[in-house]
Scaffold this active site. Structure first.
Site, short mmCIF file in Angstrom:
data_model
loop_
_atom_site.label_atom_id
_atom_site.label_comp_id
_atom_site.label_asym_id
_atom_site.label_seq_id
_atom_site.Cartn_x
_atom_site.Cartn_y
_atom_site.Cartn_z
N HIS A 226 1.01 -1.27 0.22
CA HIS A 226 -0.03 -0.18 0.58
C HIS A 226 0.73 1.49 0.10
CE1 HIS A 226 -2.84 2.61 1.35
NE2 HIS A 226 -3.31 1.54 0.31
N ASP B 127 -8.46 -4.89 0.13
CA ASP B 127 -8.24 -5.92 -0.64
C ASP B 127 -7.93 -7.20 -0.80
OD1 ASP B 127 -10.04 -4.11 -2.05
OD2 ASP B 127 -8.76 -2.67 -2.85
#
Ligand code: CMC
Length: 430
Positions: free
Chosen positions: A307, A365
Site C-alpha cells: 500500500h 482488498d
C-alpha cells in the site's frame, strides 16, 4: 507564537526562500509552497508521494501506525458498532447522526433508490458481456442527463439532492449492470430492506421466487462498505476532486472517480486478487508465484499486497481478515481450494524477506475479494461494490471541496522534458 517556517536555499546562489509550515489537527506538518510559483520554481512530485493536494477534515490516515479515522472516529469502532448509512452520514455531515437524523437520512436515501425508467432502456445499448464497471462509468455519467435538476454544484440544495441520488442509485446501477450481464430481469429496489440487504436483493432475487437476504451475509457486506467508504486523497478521490474543481456536475465527477477506481493498482485489485488465485490454481504453485512477484522483469505483482500509505499494517485488512474467517466459518468454506491458496499465500508472503523488507502486507482488498467471493458475488462485480461504497467518500469529498470558501480549479504544472523551440519542417523535407 510565531509561525514556523521552512527555508529553501540554493547551491548556486544566495537566494533563500522562506515558506510557512502549516499544522493540521493531526498528521504531518505541511510546507505551504504556494509562493514558490511566483519565485520561478515549481515542485516536482510525480505520483504525489509528498504532496498534500488539499485541506480536508473528513478522513485521517497514519500509514506508519496503521490508523484510519473517519471524522476522528477509529475505523475499528465504526466497523464494530456502526453501519454504512450512519458512516455515509458521518462522512457527509461531519458528525454522527442522532436517532432522528439517521432515520430521516436512511429514509431519504431509500426513497431515491429507483432509477429514472428511461435509464433501464439505456442499458440495452451495451453488449451483454460488458464489464459491470464499464456500464457503471457510463450509467453514473448518464445521471447528469437524467437528473439535470440537481447538477449545479454551486447550489447547496442541488448538491444535497445529488448526494442523496448518488448514494441511493449507484447500488441500483451496479446491481442492474450484473443483471444485464446475466440476461436477467432488473429487480426494483425494495424499501423494506436496509442498504446492504437491498443490494443483495437486487443482485440475486428473481421475479420467480421469494428471496430473503441472509442477515449475516448482509452484515458482512455492510462491513465491507464501511471499510471502503473513504480513504483520504487516493487516486479516485483525487480524480473526483480534480474533475469537480472545474465546476463539473457531481454525476460526471463521480463517473470520473469510478473510471480511476477501476485500475488494478486501485479498486480493481480485489478482482485481480481472485484472478491471481485462480491462475495460481494450486497450493503447490504458490512458491513459483512468489518468485515471479519478486522478479521485476516478470511485470507480475502479488495483487492485494502493499500500500502506498500503510507501511506496517492496513487497519482495514485486520478487520477484513477477521470478517473473512467469520464468513468462511459461517458458510463452511474453509476447505474451498481457492481459499486454501489465499490463506497459504498470506502465510508464505508474510515470512518472505522480500515482502518483509519492503513492508508489503496484505491490504484490505486481499481479504475483501475472498469475502465477496464467499458471499457469492461474481468476480467482475467486486470493483463495482468498492465503487458503491466509495461513493459515500467521493460525495463527501466533492461536497467539502465545492462548498469551501477558497475554491480553485486544479491546475498542476510540470517539468517539461520535450524538445526546445524548433521550426516546422515541410513533409517533403523530413
Ligand atoms: N508485489 C511485489 N512487489 C511489490 C508489490 C507487490 N504487490 N507492491 C510493491 N512491490 C515492490 C515494488 O516492486 C518496489 O520494489 P523495489 O523497491 O525493489 O523497486 C517496492 O515494493 C515499492 O513499490 P512501489 O510500487 O514503489 O510502491 P507504491 O507505494 O508506489 O505502490 C501499490 C503501492 C498498492 C500500488 C503497490 O504495492 C501494488 O501494486 N500492489 C498491488 C496492487 C494492490 O493490491 N492494490 C490495492 C491497494 S489497496 C486498495 C486501494 O486503496 O485502492
Amino acid at each position: 507564537m510565531s509561525q514556523r517556517t521552512a527555508k529553501i536555499s540554493f547551491s548556486d546562489s544566495d537566494q533563500v526562500i522562506e515558506l510557512p509550515v502549516l499544522e493540521g489537527s493531526m498528521g504531518n506538518p505541511v510546507i505551504d509552497i504556494r509562493a514558490l510559483g511566483g519565485q520561478g520554481y515549481f515542485t516536482f512530485d510525480p505520483g504525489f508521494v509528498a504532496t498534500a493536494s488539499c485541506a480536508s477534515s473528513i478522513t485521517f490516515i497514519d500509514g506508519e501506525r496503521g490508523l484510519l479515522y473517519y471524522r476522528g472516529y477509529p475505523i475499528e469502532q465504526l466497523a464494530q458498532h456502526s453501519d454504512f448509512m450512519e458512516v455515509a452520514y458521518l462522512l457527509l455531515r461531519g458528525e454522527l447522526p442522532t436517532a432522528q437524523q439517521k432515520a430521516e437520512f436512511v429514509n431519504t436515501v431509500r426513497y431515491h433508490t429507483m432509477l429514472h425508467d428511461q435509464m433501464a432502456v439505456f442499458y440495452r445499448g451495451f453488449r451483454r458481456d460488458a464489464h459491470p464497471m464499464a456500464v457503471m462509468v457510463s450509467m453514473v455519467g448518464a445521471m447528469s442527463a437524467f437528473y439535470a435538476d440537481s447538477a449545479n454544484p454551486f447550489d447547496p440544495k442541488q448538491r444535497d439532492i445529488a448526494a442523496y441520488r448518488l448514494l441511493a442509485k449507484v447500488p441500483t446501477i451496479a446491481a442492474w449492470s450484473y443483471k444485464y450481464n446475466q440476461g436477467m430481469p432488473f429487480m426494483y429496489p425494495q424499501n423494506r430492506y436496509d442498504y446492504a440487504e437491498n443490494f443483495l436483493y437486487m443482485m440475486f432475487a428473481t421475479p420467480c421466487e421469494e428471496y430473503v437476504p441472509n442477515p449475516i451475509l448482509a452484515k458482512a457486506l455492510d462491513r465491507i462498505l464501511i471499510l471502503h467508504a473513504d480513504h483520504e486523497q487516493n487516486a479516485s478521490t483525487s480524480t473526483v476532486r480534480v474533475a469537480g474543481s472545474s465546476g463539473a456536475n457531481p454525476f460526471a465527477c463521480i463517473a470520473a472517480g469510478i473510471a480511476s477506481l477501476w485500475g488494478p493498482l486501485h479498486g480493481g485489485a480485489n478482482e485481480a486478487v481472485l484472478k491471481m488465485l485462480e491462475e495460481i490454481g494450486d497450493v503447490s504453485r504458490i512458491g513459483q508465484a512468489i518468485e515471479r512477484a519478486k522478479d521485476k522483469s516478470s511485470g507480475f505483482r502479488l495483487m492485494g499486497f502493499g500500500h502506498r500509505v500503510y507501511k506496517n499494517m492496513d487497519p482495514r485488512a485486520a478487520i477484513m481478515r477477521k470478517t473473512c474467517h467469520e464468513v468462511l466459518d459461517e458458510l463452511g468454506l474453509h476447505d474451498d481450494p481457492l481459499f486454501r491458496i489465499a490463506l497459504k499465500l498470506e502465510e508464505i508472503a508474510l515470512q518472505d524477506d522480500y515482502f518483509i523488507q519492503r513492508k508489503l502486507y496484505p491490504n484490505v482488498d486481499f481479504y475483501s475479494g475472498i469475502v465477496l467471493r464467499a458471499l457469492g458475488i461474481p468476480t467482475t462485480m467486486f470493483t463495482a461494490i468498492f465503487a458503491l461504497a466509495r461513493t459515500a467518500g467521493w460525495v463527501a469529498q466533492w461536497h467539502e471541496m465545492v462548498s469551501a470558501a477558497e475554491h480553485k480549479i486544479a491546475r498542476p504544472r510540470q517539468l517539461y522534458t520535450g524538445p526546445q523551440r524548433r521550426d516546422y519542417v515541410p513533409i517533403d523535407r523530413r
